[in-house]
Write an enzyme that holds these catalytic residues in place. Structure first.
Site, PDB file in Angstrom:
ATOM      1  N   GLY A   1      -3.409   0.975  -9.577  1.00  0.00           N
ATOM      2  CA  GLY A   1      -2.341   1.248  -8.687  1.00  0.00           C
ATOM      3  C   GLY A   1      -2.032   0.619  -7.526  1.00  0.00           C
TER       4      GLY A   1
ATOM      5  N   ALA B   1      -5.837   3.189  -7.712  1.00  0.00           N
ATOM      6  CA  ALA B   1      -5.723   4.960  -7.316  1.00  0.00           C
ATOM      7  C   ALA B   1      -7.233   5.275  -6.754  1.00  0.00           C
ATOM      8  CB  ALA B   1      -5.202   5.583  -8.374  1.00  0.00           C
TER       9      ALA B   1
ATOM     10  N   GLU C   1       0.175  -2.036  -9.430  1.00  0.00           N
ATOM     11  CA  GLU C   1       1.344  -1.398  -9.954  1.00  0.00           C
ATOM     12  C   GLU C   1       2.319  -1.090  -8.599  1.00  0.00           C
ATOM     13  OE1 GLU C   1      -1.111   1.938 -11.730  1.00  0.00           O
ATOM     14  OE2 GLU C   1       0.325   1.635 -13.327  1.00  0.00           O
TER      15      GLU C   1
ATOM     16  N   GLU D   1      -7.745  -0.196 -15.554  1.00  0.00           N
ATOM     17  CA  GLU D   1      -7.923   1.359 -16.038  1.00  0.00           C
ATOM     18  C   GLU D   1      -8.573   1.407 -17.292  1.00  0.00           C
ATOM     19  OE1 GLU D   1      -5.250  -0.057 -14.705  1.00  0.00           O
ATOM     20  OE2 GLU D   1      -4.301   1.090 -13.246  1.00  0.00           O
TER      21      GLU D   1
HETATM   22  N1  COA Z   1     -11.041   4.442  -5.522  1.00  0.00           N
HETATM   23  C1  COA Z   1     -12.003   4.909  -4.803  1.00  0.00           C
HETATM   24  N2  COA Z   1     -12.773   4.420  -4.060  1.00  0.00           N
HETATM   25  C2  COA Z   1     -12.853   3.050  -4.075  1.00  0.00           C
HETATM   26  C3  COA Z   1     -11.684   2.403  -4.917  1.00  0.00           C
HETATM   27  C4  COA Z   1     -10.933   3.177  -5.925  1.00  0.00           C
HETATM   28  N3  COA Z   1     -10.281   2.660  -6.593  1.00  0.00           N
HETATM   29  N4  COA Z   1     -12.053   1.037  -4.723  1.00  0.00           N
HETATM   30  C5  COA Z   1     -12.997   0.751  -4.166  1.00  0.00           C
HETATM   31  N5  COA Z   1     -13.524   2.080  -3.395  1.00  0.00           N
HETATM   32  C6  COA Z   1     -14.440   2.379  -2.482  1.00  0.00           C
HETATM   33  C7  COA Z   1     -15.936   2.125  -3.121  1.00  0.00           C
HETATM   34  O1  COA Z   1     -16.131   3.353  -3.671  1.00  0.00           O
HETATM   35  C8  COA Z   1     -16.636   1.909  -1.785  1.00  0.00           C
HETATM   36  O2  COA Z   1     -16.786   3.170  -1.103  1.00  0.00           O
HETATM   37  P1  COA Z   1     -18.370   3.517  -0.309  1.00  0.00           P
HETATM   38  O3  COA Z   1     -18.513   2.469   0.301  1.00  0.00           O
HETATM   39  O4  COA Z   1     -17.976   4.591   0.078  1.00  0.00           O
HETATM   40  O5  COA Z   1     -19.110   3.573  -1.794  1.00  0.00           O
HETATM   41  C9  COA Z   1     -15.629   1.039  -1.038  1.00  0.00           C
HETATM   42  O6  COA Z   1     -14.589   1.187  -1.363  1.00  0.00           O
HETATM   43  C10 COA Z   1     -15.958  -0.299  -1.078  1.00  0.00           C
HETATM   44  O7  COA Z   1     -15.860  -0.884  -2.537  1.00  0.00           O
HETATM   45  P2  COA Z   1     -17.200  -1.562  -2.995  1.00  0.00           P
HETATM   46  O8  COA Z   1     -17.143  -1.209  -4.763  1.00  0.00           O
HETATM   47  O9  COA Z   1     -18.473  -1.414  -2.791  1.00  0.00           O
HETATM   48  O10 COA Z   1     -16.487  -2.975  -2.820  1.00  0.00           O
HETATM   49  P3  COA Z   1     -17.159  -4.455  -3.732  1.00  0.00           P
HETATM   50  O11 COA Z   1     -16.776  -5.722  -2.907  1.00  0.00           O
HETATM   51  O12 COA Z   1     -18.669  -4.367  -4.443  1.00  0.00           O
HETATM   52  O13 COA Z   1     -16.096  -4.272  -5.000  1.00  0.00           O
HETATM   53  C11 COA Z   1     -14.051  -3.980  -6.049  1.00  0.00           C
HETATM   54  C12 COA Z   1     -14.811  -4.505  -4.796  1.00  0.00           C
HETATM   55  C13 COA Z   1     -12.398  -4.080  -6.009  1.00  0.00           C
HETATM   56  C14 COA Z   1     -14.298  -5.030  -7.290  1.00  0.00           C
HETATM   57  C15 COA Z   1     -14.496  -2.621  -6.576  1.00  0.00           C
HETATM   58  O14 COA Z   1     -14.635  -1.832  -5.346  1.00  0.00           O
HETATM   59  C16 COA Z   1     -13.779  -2.062  -7.709  1.00  0.00           C
HETATM   60  O15 COA Z   1     -14.027  -2.397  -8.705  1.00  0.00           O
HETATM   61  N6  COA Z   1     -12.971  -0.896  -7.370  1.00  0.00           N
HETATM   62  C17 COA Z   1     -12.207  -0.329  -8.379  1.00  0.00           C
HETATM   63  C18 COA Z   1     -11.161  -0.820  -9.000  1.00  0.00           C
HETATM   64  C19 COA Z   1     -10.598   0.013 -10.087  1.00  0.00           C
HETATM   65  O16 COA Z   1     -10.986   0.132 -11.236  1.00  0.00           O
HETATM   66  N7  COA Z   1      -9.144   0.223  -9.757  1.00  0.00           N
HETATM   67  C20 COA Z   1      -8.506   1.012 -10.555  1.00  0.00           C
HETATM   68  C21 COA Z   1      -8.438   2.437 -10.407  1.00  0.00           C
HETATM   69  S1  COA Z   1      -7.495   3.337 -11.578  1.00  0.00           S
END
Ligand code: COA
Length: 260
Positions: free
Chosen positions: A112, A66, A115, A135
């Protein structure tokens, strides 16, 4: 219909929906959830759609969760509303569609995103995919059905561990746990899913819809899956598809189903 966050393509009765926010790793914001609802609804209403494949754009993510930026300062009421509305218009909606939906998990499927993949009827993963429900690392719990569907798919103990540790599993681990049905090289993912769609399309669309309903019935409060199955089984006998399927078998030819 044109959308801001998703792409919809149709080819030989197979529709592909691609979540298309690659710079945000296809994170699900409210608008994307609404667009997905509309797209699934429109495809479901068109009898020409026989299978839907759901995937994410780019090579990195199916859906990274999400959209955290959107709910970071929500109140309790807004949190309840976010989960309830999302479950209603997307996650439960997809699970209960009559048209089979395959998740082509092409990279990160987190929160999400996992999910959503779990709400699809089954999942195929690319070899680079990583899945998890992180989460609790954000101080919240899965709110789009993850605490219910993950234990249904992989068992309670494994789901407890995955959710409590907020860890990610590889696609091979996900395969071993029964979370995904197949793991294929990323370049072959869409063709593999289309191959399975072709196999599904040889069969009666009405019988397939009834099977989805009966299988889902086991997981619904107040419903008895065996009773749903008996009623749905009986209804098949009134369909043209049943007449065609049995006649074709006896005549030693391939059935041509109309979905009537
Ligand atoms: N919501 C909003 N933005 C998200 C996102 C999310 N769930 N997941 C990734 N993004 C965005 C990042 O903020 C970043 O945006 P920016 O370039 O404007 O800063 C972009 O997507 C790229 O993500 P980044 O974190 O730089 O990539 P990465 O390769 O270093 O890491 C992940 C990849 C998937 C490990 C990491 O993005 C992450 O942990 N995301 C969140 C996962 C999460 O907790 N999901 C559950 C949400 S309830």
């Amino acid at each position: 219909m044109s959308y801001n966050n998703i792409l919809v393509a149709k080819e030989n009765s197979i529709a592909t929906i691609t979540i298309n926010r690659p710079t945000k790793l296809n994170a699900l914001n409210t608008e994307t959830i609404q667009e997905l609802h509309k797209a699934f609804q429109e495809l479901e209403q068109n009898p020409e759609t026989r299978v839907v494949i759901l995937t994410g754009s780019g090579e990195k993510a199916f859906v990274a969760g999400a959209d955290i930026a959107e709910f970071a300062d929500f109140s309790v009421e807004e949190g309840v509303q976010l989960a309830a509305q999302g479950q209603d218009i997307l996650f439960n909606f997809v699970e209960n569609l009559k048209t089979p939906v395959i998740a082509a998990v092409n990279g990160f499927a987190l929160g999400g995103g996992l999910e959503l993949a779990m709400a699809c009827h089954f999942r195929i993963a690319s070899d680079n995919a990583k899945m998890g429900l992180p989460e609790v690392s954000l101080g919240v719990i899965p709110g789009y059905g993850g605490t219910q569907r993950l234990p249904q798919l992989i068992g309670k103990g494994r789901a407890m561990e995955m959710i409590m540790t907020a860890g990610m599993v590889t696609s091979d681990d996900a395969y071993r746990m029964g979370l995904v049905n197949h793991v294929v090289p990323q370049a072959e993912l869409m063709d593999f899913c289309k191959g399975i769609a072709q196999k599904i399309m040889r069969n009666s669309p009405l019988a397939i819809s009834s099977a989805i309903k009966s299988i889902n019935s086991n997981y619904k409060d107040g419903e008895n899956g065996f009773e749903t199955e008996i009623k749905s089984f009986g209804k098949c006998f009134a369909t043209e598809d049943f007449k065609e399927g049995t006649t074709a078998f006896l005549e030693k030819r391939k059935a041509v189903f109309t979905g009537e």
